[in-house]
Design a protein around this motif. Structure first.
Motif, mmCIF file in Angstrom:
data_model
loop_
_atom_site.group_PDB
_atom_site.id
_atom_site.type_symbol
_atom_site.label_atom_id
_atom_site.label_comp_id
_atom_site.label_asym_id
_atom_site.label_seq_id
_atom_site.Cartn_x
_atom_site.Cartn_y
_atom_site.Cartn_z
ATOM 1 N N ALA A 1 0.828 -1.204 0.000
ATOM 2 C CA ALA A 1 0.000 0.000 0.000
ATOM 3 C C ALA A 1 0.866 1.259 0.000
ATOM 4 N N ASN A 2 1.941 1.254 0.768
ATOM 5 C CA ASN A 2 2.836 2.420 0.791
ATOM 6 C C ASN A 2 3.490 2.645 -0.576
ATOM 7 N N GLU A 3 3.837 1.561 -1.260
ATOM 8 C CA GLU A 3 4.397 1.710 -2.607
ATOM 9 C C GLU A 3 3.376 2.341 -3.548
ATOM 10 N N CYS A 4 2.129 1.930 -3.453
ATOM 11 C CA CYS A 4 1.088 2.533 -4.298
ATOM 12 C C CYS A 4 0.897 4.017 -3.974
ATOM 13 N N VAL A 5 0.952 4.347 -2.696
ATOM 14 C CA VAL A 5 0.814 5.751 -2.302
ATOM 15 C C VAL A 5 1.954 6.578 -2.873
ATOM 16 N N GLN A 6 3.173 6.041 -2.848
ATOM 17 C CA GLN A 6 4.321 6.757 -3.386
ATOM 18 C C GLN A 6 4.153 6.982 -4.893
ATOM 19 N N ARG A 7 3.666 6.002 -5.603
ATOM 20 C CA ARG A 7 3.438 6.165 -7.042
ATOM 21 C C ARG A 7 2.376 7.225 -7.313
ATOM 22 N N LEU A 8 1.348 7.228 -6.471
ATOM 23 C CA LEU A 8 0.275 8.204 -6.673
ATOM 24 C C LEU A 8 0.739 9.621 -6.349
ATOM 25 N N LYS A 9 1.715 9.768 -5.464
ATOM 26 C CA LYS A 9 2.272 11.097 -5.221
ATOM 27 C C LYS A 9 3.002 11.615 -6.460
ATOM 28 N N GLU A 10 3.679 10.721 -7.146
ATOM 29 C CA GLU A 10 4.396 11.127 -8.353
ATOM 30 C C GLU A 10 3.450 11.329 -9.532
ATOM 31 N N ASP A 11 2.380 10.492 -9.596
ATOM 32 C CA ASP A 11 1.430 10.596 -10.703
ATOM 33 C C ASP A 11 0.035 10.281 -10.171
ATOM 34 N N PRO A 12 -0.742 11.312 -9.810
ATOM 35 C CA PRO A 12 -2.072 11.056 -9.257
ATOM 36 C C PRO A 12 -3.022 10.359 -10.223
ATOM 37 N N ASP A 13 -2.733 10.394 -11.512
ATOM 38 C CA ASP A 13 -3.605 9.764 -12.512
ATOM 39 C C ASP A 13 -3.188 8.336 -12.843
ATOM 40 N N ASN A 14 -2.385 7.721 -11.986
ATOM 41 C CA ASN A 14 -1.955 6.349 -12.206
ATOM 42 C C ASN A 14 -3.105 5.413 -11.814
ATOM 43 N N VAL A 15 -3.886 5.004 -12.800
ATOM 44 C CA VAL A 15 -5.087 4.215 -12.539
ATOM 45 C C VAL A 15 -4.764 2.843 -11.950
ATOM 46 N N PRO A 16 -3.805 2.079 -12.492
ATOM 47 C CA PRO A 16 -3.524 0.756 -11.893
ATOM 48 C C PRO A 16 -3.078 0.850 -10.435
ATOM 49 N N ALA A 17 -2.263 1.857 -10.119
ATOM 50 C CA ALA A 17 -1.790 1.995 -8.744
ATOM 51 C C ALA A 17 -2.943 2.323 -7.799
ATOM 52 N N ARG A 18 -3.861 3.191 -8.216
ATOM 53 C CA ARG A 18 -4.986 3.567 -7.339
ATOM 54 C C ARG A 18 -5.948 2.391 -7.159
ATOM 55 N N GLU A 19 -6.184 1.635 -8.215
ATOM 56 C CA GLU A 19 -7.076 0.478 -8.101
ATOM 57 C C GLU A 19 -6.451 -0.590 -7.204
ATOM 58 N N LYS A 20 -5.140 -0.797 -7.344
ATOM 59 C CA LYS A 20 -4.475 -1.769 -6.485
ATOM 60 C C LYS A 20 -4.527 -1.339 -5.023
ATOM 61 N N LEU A 21 -4.334 -0.038 -4.779
ATOM 62 C CA LEU A 21 -4.404 0.472 -3.411
ATOM 63 C C LEU A 21 -5.794 0.260 -2.826
ATOM 64 N N ALA A 22 -6.836 0.481 -3.622
ATOM 65 C CA ALA A 22 -8.207 0.284 -3.131
ATOM 66 C C ALA A 22 -8.442 -1.173 -2.750
ATOM 67 N N ARG A 23 -7.956 -2.111 -3.548
ATOM 68 C CA ARG A 23 -8.142 -3.532 -3.239
ATOM 69 C C ARG A 23 -7.363 -3.940 -1.984
ATOM 70 N N ILE A 24 -6.156 -3.383 -1.822
ATOM 71 C CA ILE A 24 -5.370 -3.716 -0.627
ATOM 72 C C ILE A 24 -6.076 -3.214 0.623
ATOM 73 N N PHE A 25 -6.582 -1.957 0.573
ATOM 74 C CA PHE A 25 -7.301 -1.417 1.723
ATOM 75 C C PHE A 25 -8.490 -2.302 2.091
ATOM 76 N N THR A 26 -9.264 -2.667 1.063
ATOM 77 C CA THR A 26 -10.532 -3.354 1.321
ATOM 78 C C THR A 26 -10.339 -4.838 1.588
ATOM 79 N N GLU A 27 -9.597 -5.524 0.732
ATOM 80 C CA GLU A 27 -9.567 -6.986 0.745
ATOM 81 C C GLU A 27 -8.483 -7.566 1.637
ATOM 82 N N GLN A 28 -7.516 -6.727 2.097
ATOM 83 C CA GLN A 28 -6.447 -7.276 2.925
ATOM 84 C C GLN A 28 -6.311 -6.564 4.271
ATOM 85 N N LEU A 29 -6.597 -5.248 4.317
ATOM 86 C CA LEU A 29 -6.370 -4.482 5.541
ATOM 87 C C LEU A 29 -7.660 -4.127 6.271
ATOM 88 N N GLU A 30 -8.806 -4.635 5.811
ATOM 89 C CA GLU A 30 -10.094 -4.417 6.488
ATOM 90 C C GLU A 30 -10.442 -2.933 6.598
#
Length: 461
Positions: free
Chosen positions: A352-381
């Protein structure tokens, strides 16, 4: 007034002068024609200027001096030629003799001018020629000298030293006429068929020698240098040597902007695929942006730079086969297994932290944001944070309808599965059906909505 004999002499003198003028003009025109054929087209304008100045200095000025020398300016300066001087002293018409002498002088001066000019141009052309055409040119010169020696000698014997320029022109004009075909031969394009055949049989060292042999014939051939660089990269595994070859090729003055772009894009491919160096690939593409700013080539290079991975780890992650997430909507509400052990939770948090770092560099990174959403929901409750990320994706302009329908189904499913919020989940299912009625997600949403409604009725009863 002239009598009949004077008129006859005047007509004869004028005819001789006109004949000499015509012959001298044709002789000089033939020389100019072969001279201009010897000069490459880009240099012909400069040759015209030089010939004009040289014609005045070496032709017009000597002829003017010759005419003044024979006109008899005063008693102290008598005509140079005896026949003109005798005609003036006799008291009769002297101008016919003057025309004969002027015509002969015009012919002699023009023939010598042609011989000197042709000789100088031929010497310069021979010295400027490459080694192999120069040898053939020397052979042509000896052939013309030996083949036309006797005709030139015959002209010299008949006309004496006054006809030396004409005799030299008999040899030099044919020599200059055939010289362009020897000095300006069209180069045959390099042929790399033998090199390709060597590579197909795995004889890469021999293929390298074949390519270098062809490049010696045409050192600026773009295709040959790129073939050599590809041989170094793909078959010898030496990406550094391939990079050096490409960069040296891009610095050549005859390489076009499109060729530079093609070479550097291919170098970036080798850096990613073979060397696994995304930073080196980025540097190769940045050369295009810096060398051709504001062009279409720079724009395309920048678009590719934006898609490149930032680190080697990110490159490896892109190449790793990723699990394909199942459709968010199904008739059951069995969620994926959460990260239960401390190690799994640490790995999920790191991802999740890696995805956040990518989104800081490019907020329009769709794969990174979608992956972050799945990690939040499906793994970190943290379904609330995951839903927030998906809502940001839904509000992002320019996204295709297929992805938007999938994201709406994802939000609806997470509200039903994780939040246990039937009303909000139902609203998103209805929105999906309303906005994308003909999509497969809408069909699944109808079935999921009916199933959830029946389940809620059964639980209420």
């Amino acid at each position: 007034m002239l009598n009949d004999e004077g008129k006859t002499r005047m007509s004869a003198g004028l005819a001789i002068f006109v004949w000499f003028l015509i012959f001298s003009g044709c002789f000089a025109a033939a020389a100019l024609y072969v001279i201009l054929r010897l000069v490459p087209e880009p240099n012909q304008a400069g040759m015209w200027r030089w010939l004009g100045a040289w014609a005045v200095k070496g032709g017009a000025v000597p002829f003017l001096i010759w005419m003044l020398m024979n006109v008899g300016l005063s008693w102290s300066l008598q005509p140079f030629m005896p026949q003109v001087q005798a005609a003036r002293n006799s008291g009769g018409p002297w101008f016919p003799e003057y025309l004969r002498v002027a015509g002969a002088g015009l012919f002699i001066i023009s023939s010598y001018w042609v011989a000197i000019t042709l000789g100088w141009v031929l010497v310069r052309a021979g010295l400027a020629a490459p080694e192999e055409p120069r040898k053939d040119f020397k052979g042509l010169c000896w052939t013309c000298v030996l083949g036309l020696f006797f005709p030139a000698l015959l002209v010299l014997l008949i006309g004496g030293w006054a006809s030396f320029g004409l005799a030299a022109g008999v040899v030099l004009i044919p020599m200059a006429g055939y010289a362009p075909s020897v000095l300006h031969r069209k180069r045959m394009p390099p042929m790399y068929a033998r090199a390709v055949a060597r590579m197909k049989f795995g004889k890469y060292n021999e293929a390298e020698l074949e390519i270098l042999r062809e490049l010696e014939k045409c050192e600026e051939d773009f295709e040959g240098w790129m073939m050599l660089a590809e041989l170094y990269a793909n078959h010898f595994g030496d990406v550094a040597e391939a990079e050096r070859t490409v960069l040296e090729l891009c610095d050549q003055p005859g390489v076009t902007a499109s060729q530079v772009s093609v070479a550097l894009h291919r170098l970036a491919d080798w850096q990613l695929r073979l060397a696994q160096q995304p930073l080196a690939a980025r540097r190769a593409l940045e050369v295009i942006c810096n060398r051709f700013p504001g062009t279409h080539l720079a724009h395309m290079a920048q678009l590719r730079i934006n898609q490149l991975p930032k680190t080697v780890e990110e490159l490896r992650e892109q190449r790793t086969a990723k699990p394909i997430p199942l459709p968010a909507l199904s008739e059951t509400d069995q969620p994926p297994r959460l990260a239960e052990t401390p190690l799994e939770r640490r790995q999920a948090a790191r991802a999740a932290n890696e995805c956040v770092q990518r989104l800081k560099e490019d907020p329009d990174n769709v794969p990174a944001r979608e992956k972050l959403a799945r990690i939040f929901t499906e793994q970190l409750e943290r379904a609330d944070l995951g839903i927030e990320q998906v809502m940001l994706l839904l509000n992002m302009p320019g996204q295709p309808d297929e992805r938007r329908a999938e994201w709406l189904g994802l939000v609806a499913s997470w509200h039903l599965r994780y939040q246990k919020d039937f009303d909000t989940g139902r609203k998103f299912l209805e929105r999906l059906i309303q906005e994308f009625p003909g999509s497969p997600q809408a069909y699944t949403a109808r079935r999921r909505l009916n199933a959830a409604t029946d389940e809620r009725r059964q639980s209420a009863s």
